[in-house]
Scaffold this active site. Structure first.
Site, PDB file in Angstrom:
ATOM      1  N   THR A 175       0.852  -1.173   0.000  1.00 26.91           N
ATOM      2  CA  THR A 175       0.000   0.000   0.000  1.00 26.91           C
ATOM      3  C   THR A 175       0.895   1.233   0.000  1.00 26.91           C
ATOM      4  O   THR A 175       2.101   1.128  -0.203  1.00 26.91           O
ATOM      5  CB  THR A 175      -0.915  -0.036   1.246  1.00 26.91           C
ATOM      6  OG1 THR A 175      -1.711   1.128   1.267  1.00 26.91           O
ATOM      7  CG2 THR A 175      -0.134  -0.094   2.520  1.00 26.91           C
ATOM      8  N   GLY A 196       2.834  -1.986   4.308  1.00 31.53           N
ATOM      9  CA  GLY A 196       3.460  -3.226   4.713  1.00 31.53           C
ATOM     10  C   GLY A 196       2.562  -4.260   5.337  1.00 31.53           C
ATOM     11  O   GLY A 196       3.052  -5.147   6.041  1.00 31.53           O
ATOM     12  N   GLY A 197       1.241  -4.203   5.133  1.00 31.78           N
ATOM     13  CA  GLY A 197       0.369  -5.248   5.626  1.00 31.78           C
ATOM     14  C   GLY A 197       0.491  -5.459   7.123  1.00 31.78           C
ATOM     15  O   GLY A 197       0.349  -4.533   7.921  1.00 31.78           O
TER      16      GLY A 197
END
Length: 554
Positions: free
Chosen positions: A355, A437-438
């Site tokens: 993202t 980074g999830g």
């Protein structure tokens, strides 16, 4: 994303009293700083950045994705904005069971499960800017840099080129992908000029018709037609039913102030719990780049993620016990489970995600912390019809397990790793921060927040300092611990001595550690002192509103 990345040479630190921006793409940073230089406010700059970065960083986000905002005025009043799209009415666990699938697909038309909420959130934020902040810039002007980049082109960034090379074979046969992203003579490389004429026309239509056109009207009809042609079950009614929503942020006492993050369906509660556990573990007395510090952060992550995975889903469908999870006494008890000398096994196996996060503060001290995403790199990989829009695959984070908090249901929003953050003291925002980074987002937020707040790192220093990651990277099935090689060897030895499994080195500046950013707001009798830091792991930059480079054509 796990290869060695040479730190970029763009400005990673900016200081100004007239406004600052930090994003993971320098072109987008320039757009935002230019809007501030024109007298635009933080929301106006954020909209322009969001549109531009959706064009110039297409592997990480798109106007076919989602967005989450924290918006704070000069007095410190903070509002959250959730631009999260819902699952289409035709989607259900039974549909996938009948198709012989045990999990939602990650790529292709059937991975286009949820409506894209980002553009709608831009419109809601724009209305707030006009009504509450006296915003004066026209909607079309805010989208113009994005449209221009799509039409005339821009140099492909390092991250874009590397990611495309890694994913091209898996994505090239998906509807529309090769036509848009793969050059006839081969893969576009870093520095090559990349154009998206169809997306330019779509942005021009949004300029004329407003954000609502994405969901209702002629453009929405073409999007629905293109999605159906690619195999998605999303229809025109699903787009028309979407609305962004303003929400009350979550707060947790920390130090002399409060941490602020977003409520479910985001993992904001996990980010707050992680930092709350670290404070109770005495992080302020540890070496911020030592093994005890990293060990406690990993153990706190395991505890926070276990509760996150058990409870967090769309609060319109499930009851999430936020008050209990963030209760001080509960965190006190939970912190006692962290053994300073021993790692515990955890069933939690956090995974990757991609993202963009960016931050803006304007000359009045108003701030935006914002995340925009299509989930996996290039989302579901489908370019929708003739619109040039890459659609997200956020729906693959749904569960098909009956009774799960994140179980797929028509009209339900999926669990989101996205969670922009703020830190306030004395009622006013002091730090604007976040990262991509999830599942790495809470961990990186903890790293940069503690280093800036507890140890006095400048924003760029806090963002650049060596980081760790507990979790899985792409293609892995079990969680391990990754350490950037700038940590001392004693850190790895200390973690192994405590029983951490699969501890390994990654490059000194590793892309899997995420692209973070931070802005510090200093307030003095004679005005504001704004400092911004960008991540050397990214293609980003930090700019002040007075920087000449921020107003130059690229």
């Amino acid at each position: 994303m796990n290869s060695e990345i040479e730190p970029n040479t763009l400005p990673l630190y900016a200081r100004s009293a007239l406004g600052v921006v930090t994003t993971p793409n320098a072109l987008a940073s320039r757009v935002g700083a230019d809007i501030l230089g024109q007298g635009g406010n933080a929301i106006e700059a954020a909209i322009a950045i969001a549109a531009a970065i959706a064009v110039v960083y297409p592997h990480m986000n798109s106007i076919g994705g989602d967005a989450f905002w924290l918006v704070a005025d000069e007095a410190g009043s903070v509002r959250g904005l959730a631009g999260a799209g819902q699952a289409g009415a035709a989607y259900s666990p039974q549909y996938y069971a009948d198709a012989g699938m045990s999990a939602l697909p990650e790529r292709g038309g059937l991975a286009a499960v949820t409506v894209a909420g980002a553009v709608g959130s831009w419109g809601a934020a724009y209305d707030m800017s006009r009504e509450a902040w006296g915003g004066r810039l026209e909607w079309a002007a805010l989208l113009e840099p994005a449209r221009r980049y799509a039409e005339t082109g821009f140099p492909v960034s390092r991250s874009h080129a590397v990611t495309l090379a890694e994913r091209a074979e898996a994505l090239r046969n998906l509807p529309g992908f090769a036509e848009v992203f793969l050059a006839p003579g081969g893969l576009p490389g870093e520095g090559d000029i990349f154009r998206q004429p169809a997306l330019a026309l779509t942005l021009a239509e949004l300029q004329r018709e407003g954000s609502d056109a994405f969901y209702r009207g002629a453009l929405a009809g073409r999007l629905a037609k293109g999605l159906r042609a690619a195999g998605s079950l999303l229809g025109a009614d699903d787009l028309a039913d979407y609305r962004p929503c303003w929400v009350d942020p979550l707060r947790l006492a920390y130090g002399d102030g409060e941490l602020i993050n977003l409520p479910p369906p985001t993992q904001g509660v996990a980010s707050l719990m992680l930092l709350g556990l670290l404070e109770r573990s005495g992080v302020a007395d540890m070496d911020p780049e030592g093994d005890a510090y990293v060990h406690h952060a990993i153990e706190a992550t395991k505890l926070a993620f276990a509760l996150r995975d058990r409870y967090v889903g769309d609060p319109l469908f499930v009851d999430v016990p936020l008050a209990d999870l963030l209760d001080a006494a509960h965190l006190d008890r939970l912190a006692l489970h962290i053994d300073p000398d021993r790692a515990v096994d955890s069933p939690v196996s956090p995974g990757p995600g991609d993202t963009v996060w960016f931050g803006v503060v304007d000359a009045q001290g108003r701030s935006v912390s914002m995340i925009q995403s299509i989930y996996h790199e290039f989302g579901c990989g489908v370019v929708v019809g003739d619109t040039g829009v890459v659609w997200n695959n956020r729906g693959c984070s749904f569960s098909l397990s009956p009774g799960h908090a994140n179980e797929l249901a028509p009209g339900k929003r999926p669990f989101h790793t996205l969670n922009p953050a703020l830190y306030v003291e004395n009622g006013r925002v002091r730090l604007v921060y976040g990262t991509m980074g999830g599942d790495g987002q809470p961990q990186t937020q903890a790293a940069i927040l503690t280093r800036a707040l507890n140890f006095g790192y400048a924003p760029d220093e806090a963002v650049a300092a060596p980081r760790w990651l507990y979790g899985r990277t792409w293609g892995e099935t079990t969680a391990g611990v990754r350490l950037e090689r700038r940590f001392a060897p004693e850190v790895m030895a200390g973690l192994q001595r405590r029983g951490h499994r699969d501890v390994s080195w990654v490059p000194r500046h590793a892309g899997i550690m995420g692209h973070a950013g931070m802005i510090r707001i200093g307030r003095h009798a004679d005005g504001l002192d704004l400092e911004a830091g960008a991540d050397p792991r990214s293609d980003g930059a930090a700019y002040g509103a007075t920087d000449h480079s921020a107003t130059e054509e690229s």
